[in-house]
Enzyme design. Sequence first.
Site, PDB file in Angstrom:
ATOM      1  N   LYS A   1       0.833  -1.209   0.000  1.00  0.00           N
ATOM      2  CA  LYS A   1       0.000   0.000   0.000  1.00  0.00           C
ATOM      3  C   LYS A   1       0.869   1.261   0.000  1.00  0.00           C
ATOM      4  CE  LYS A   1      -2.048  -1.092   3.893  1.00  0.00           C
ATOM      5  NZ  LYS A   1      -1.394  -2.385   4.174  1.00  0.00           N
TER       6      LYS A   1
ATOM      7  N   ARG B   1      -9.754   1.210   8.063  1.00  0.00           N
ATOM      8  CA  ARG B   1      -9.315  -0.143   8.399  1.00  0.00           C
ATOM      9  C   ARG B   1     -10.366  -0.911   9.163  1.00  0.00           C
ATOM     10  NH1 ARG B   1      -3.555   0.557   8.618  1.00  0.00           N
ATOM     11  NH2 ARG B   1      -2.658  -1.481   8.972  1.00  0.00           N
TER      12      ARG B   1
ATOM     13  N   ARG C   1      11.900  -5.574   4.872  1.00  0.00           N
ATOM     14  CA  ARG C   1      11.544  -4.163   4.717  1.00  0.00           C
ATOM     15  C   ARG C   1      12.448  -3.280   5.584  1.00  0.00           C
ATOM     16  NH1 ARG C   1       5.636  -1.987   5.496  1.00  0.00           N
ATOM     17  NH2 ARG C   1       5.744  -3.128   7.449  1.00  0.00           N
TER      18      ARG C   1
ATOM     19  N   ARG D   1      11.020  -1.802  11.231  1.00  0.00           N
ATOM     20  CA  ARG D   1       9.939  -1.314  12.094  1.00  0.00           C
ATOM     21  C   ARG D   1       9.729  -2.240  13.286  1.00  0.00           C
ATOM     22  NH1 ARG D   1       5.002   0.103   8.153  1.00  0.00           N
ATOM     23  NH2 ARG D   1       3.933  -1.110   9.746  1.00  0.00           N
TER      24      ARG D   1
ATOM     25  N   ARG E   1      -0.900  -9.036  13.085  1.00  0.00           N
ATOM     26  CA  ARG E   1      -1.427  -8.001  12.193  1.00  0.00           C
ATOM     27  C   ARG E   1      -2.238  -8.633  11.069  1.00  0.00           C
ATOM     28  NH1 ARG E   1       3.935  -5.119  10.813  1.00  0.00           N
ATOM     29  NH2 ARG E   1       2.699  -4.039   9.240  1.00  0.00           N
TER      30      ARG E   1
HETATM   31  P1  AP5 Z   1       4.822  -1.641   1.908  1.00  0.00           P
HETATM   32  O1  AP5 Z   1       4.542  -0.773   0.734  1.00  0.00           O
HETATM   33  O2  AP5 Z   1       5.592  -1.074   3.046  1.00  0.00           O
HETATM   34  O3  AP5 Z   1       3.473  -2.347   2.391  1.00  0.00           O
HETATM   35  P2  AP5 Z   1       2.231  -1.778   3.182  1.00  0.00           P
HETATM   36  O4  AP5 Z   1       1.021  -2.401   2.567  1.00  0.00           O
HETATM   37  O5  AP5 Z   1       2.279  -0.289   3.273  1.00  0.00           O
HETATM   38  O6  AP5 Z   1       2.500  -2.472   4.573  1.00  0.00           O
HETATM   39  P3  AP5 Z   1       2.415  -1.900   6.044  1.00  0.00           P
HETATM   40  O7  AP5 Z   1       3.122  -2.864   6.930  1.00  0.00           O
HETATM   41  O8  AP5 Z   1       2.836  -0.478   6.086  1.00  0.00           O
HETATM   42  O9  AP5 Z   1       0.916  -2.046   6.275  1.00  0.00           O
HETATM   43  P4  AP5 Z   1       0.190  -2.006   7.587  1.00  0.00           P
HETATM   44  O10 AP5 Z   1      -1.163  -1.816   7.070  1.00  0.00           O
HETATM   45  O11 AP5 Z   1       0.365  -3.158   8.465  1.00  0.00           O
HETATM   46  O12 AP5 Z   1       0.952  -0.821   8.378  1.00  0.00           O
HETATM   47  P5  AP5 Z   1       0.545   0.662   8.696  1.00  0.00           P
HETATM   48  O13 AP5 Z   1       1.765   1.465   8.759  1.00  0.00           O
HETATM   49  O14 AP5 Z   1      -0.566   1.098   7.838  1.00  0.00           O
HETATM   50  O15 AP5 Z   1       5.568  -2.952   1.361  1.00  0.00           O
HETATM   51  C1  AP5 Z   1       6.050  -3.944   2.248  1.00  0.00           C
HETATM   52  C2  AP5 Z   1       7.439  -4.440   1.812  1.00  0.00           C
HETATM   53  O16 AP5 Z   1       7.322  -5.168   0.604  1.00  0.00           O
HETATM   54  C3  AP5 Z   1       8.421  -3.288   1.513  1.00  0.00           C
HETATM   55  O17 AP5 Z   1       9.702  -3.689   1.938  1.00  0.00           O
HETATM   56  C4  AP5 Z   1       8.342  -3.125  -0.007  1.00  0.00           C
HETATM   57  O18 AP5 Z   1       9.553  -2.622  -0.541  1.00  0.00           O
HETATM   58  C5  AP5 Z   1       8.053  -4.543  -0.466  1.00  0.00           C
HETATM   59  N1  AP5 Z   1       7.177  -4.593  -1.637  1.00  0.00           N
HETATM   60  C6  AP5 Z   1       6.102  -3.790  -1.914  1.00  0.00           C
HETATM   61  N2  AP5 Z   1       5.539  -4.145  -3.079  1.00  0.00           N
HETATM   62  C7  AP5 Z   1       6.238  -5.218  -3.532  1.00  0.00           C
HETATM   63  C8  AP5 Z   1       6.134  -6.051  -4.692  1.00  0.00           C
HETATM   64  N3  AP5 Z   1       5.171  -5.844  -5.621  1.00  0.00           N
HETATM   65  N4  AP5 Z   1       7.028  -7.064  -4.830  1.00  0.00           N
HETATM   66  C9  AP5 Z   1       8.012  -7.262  -3.898  1.00  0.00           C
HETATM   67  N5  AP5 Z   1       8.163  -6.507  -2.789  1.00  0.00           N
HETATM   68  C10 AP5 Z   1       7.293  -5.502  -2.605  1.00  0.00           C
HETATM   69  O19 AP5 Z   1      -0.019   0.486  10.180  1.00  0.00           O
HETATM   70  C11 AP5 Z   1       0.810   0.085  11.247  1.00  0.00           C
HETATM   71  C12 AP5 Z   1       0.009   0.025  12.530  1.00  0.00           C
HETATM   72  O20 AP5 Z   1      -0.529   1.328  12.823  1.00  0.00           O
HETATM   73  C13 AP5 Z   1      -1.215  -0.890  12.501  1.00  0.00           C
HETATM   74  O21 AP5 Z   1      -0.879  -2.223  12.799  1.00  0.00           O
HETATM   75  C14 AP5 Z   1      -2.091  -0.221  13.565  1.00  0.00           C
HETATM   76  O22 AP5 Z   1      -1.675  -0.581  14.862  1.00  0.00           O
HETATM   77  C15 AP5 Z   1      -1.825   1.257  13.368  1.00  0.00           C
HETATM   78  N6  AP5 Z   1      -2.774   1.883  12.431  1.00  0.00           N
HETATM   79  C16 AP5 Z   1      -2.480   2.474  11.233  1.00  0.00           C
HETATM   80  N7  AP5 Z   1      -3.592   2.925  10.641  1.00  0.00           N
HETATM   81  C17 AP5 Z   1      -4.635   2.635  11.475  1.00  0.00           C
HETATM   82  C18 AP5 Z   1      -6.027   2.822  11.408  1.00  0.00           C
HETATM   83  N8  AP5 Z   1      -6.614   3.401  10.340  1.00  0.00           N
HETATM   84  N9  AP5 Z   1      -6.781   2.383  12.455  1.00  0.00           N
HETATM   85  C19 AP5 Z   1      -6.227   1.782  13.510  1.00  0.00           C
HETATM   86  N10 AP5 Z   1      -4.899   1.557  13.635  1.00  0.00           N
HETATM   87  C20 AP5 Z   1      -4.108   1.973  12.616  1.00  0.00           C
HETATM   88 MG    MG Z   2       2.601   1.074   4.840  1.00  0.00          MG
END
Ligand code: AP5
Ligand code: MG
Length: 214
Positions: free
Chosen positions: A13, A88, A127, A160, A171
């Site tokens: 994402k 989410r 990552r 992270r 997660r």
């Molecule tokens: P990346 O692009 O970083 O993936 P992502 O989908 O953004 O993954 P996240 O871990 O950031 O998602 P998340 O939803 O768990 O975390 P968030 O920060 O939102 O890609 C991942 C890896 O793969 C990278 O190394 C990339 O280079 C690689 N990659 C990407 N595409 C690829 C491809 N096509 N092929 C190969 N490799 C690839 O949330 C974190 C925490 O915050 C949550 O757990 C929660 O506690 C809290 N939080 C955030 N938002 C909310 C909300 N709205 N409500 C409640 N809690 C929330």
């Molecule tokens: Mg992300």
Amino acid sequence: MKIIMLGAPGAGKGTQAKRIAECYGIPHISTGDIFRANIKNGTELGKKAKEYMDKGLLVPDELTCDLVVDRISQDDAAKGYVLDGFPRTIPQAEALTNALKKRGEAVDFAIDIEVPDENIIGRMSGRRACLKCGATYHVEFAPPKEEGVCDVCGDKLVLRDDDKPETVANRLKVYHDQTQPLIDYYTAAGCLKEVDGTLDIDVVFDKIREILGA
Ligand code: AP5
Ligand code: MG
Ligand code: ZN
């Protein structure tokens, strides 16, 4: 153009949202990045969010919804934005729908990046993240120019806190329980678009551009 990114943790994402934001000149708004910036700066919000994030749980809706509604009301979001990691939960989606409805607006595209659980753990362990500007790298699939250093802002890259395998498993469970129902929600709203997230990063972006029609 108002876009939301759906998909499991690690689906890509953030990677794709950054590209969309650059390509269309709209802000990339990531709730995860906002919480991590608050943790880094030691704010009250950061302290509260960290308790949940470190366990792989969602931060409560009451700490999240107002923050996003405020953010999308700022001037730079007038032409649109790409929301990454929000909504989410169904209550978050409803909060967004209602906030937009008040202005006669709606989400244009909900892009669901699909990646099976088996692929996720490997992506997370490789990552590396920049906590200053939110850029994301992968040691194998998307390495920075200089090891351990952010290409964009020069800050140090880190693993992270929530990318440990046991937290990732949590997660994923939370994703399936609380976030996956949004696929039906946005299908019913008529704006869901699915993309195969196991493809190469550039190919995934090409497919998204086709969907967005540019
Ligand atoms: P990346 O692009 O970083 O993936 P992502 O989908 O953004 O993954 P996240 O871990 O950031 O998602 P998340 O939803 O768990 O975390 P968030 O920060 O939102 O890609 C991942 C890896 O793969 C990278 O190394 C990339 O280079 C690689 N990659 C990407 N595409 C690829 C491809 N096509 N092929 C190969 N490799 C690839 O949330 C974190 C925490 O915050 C949550 O757990 C929660 O506690 C809290 N939080 C955030 N938002 C909310 C909300 N709205 N409500 C409640 N809690 C929330
Ligand atoms: Mg992300
Ligand atoms: Zn950076």
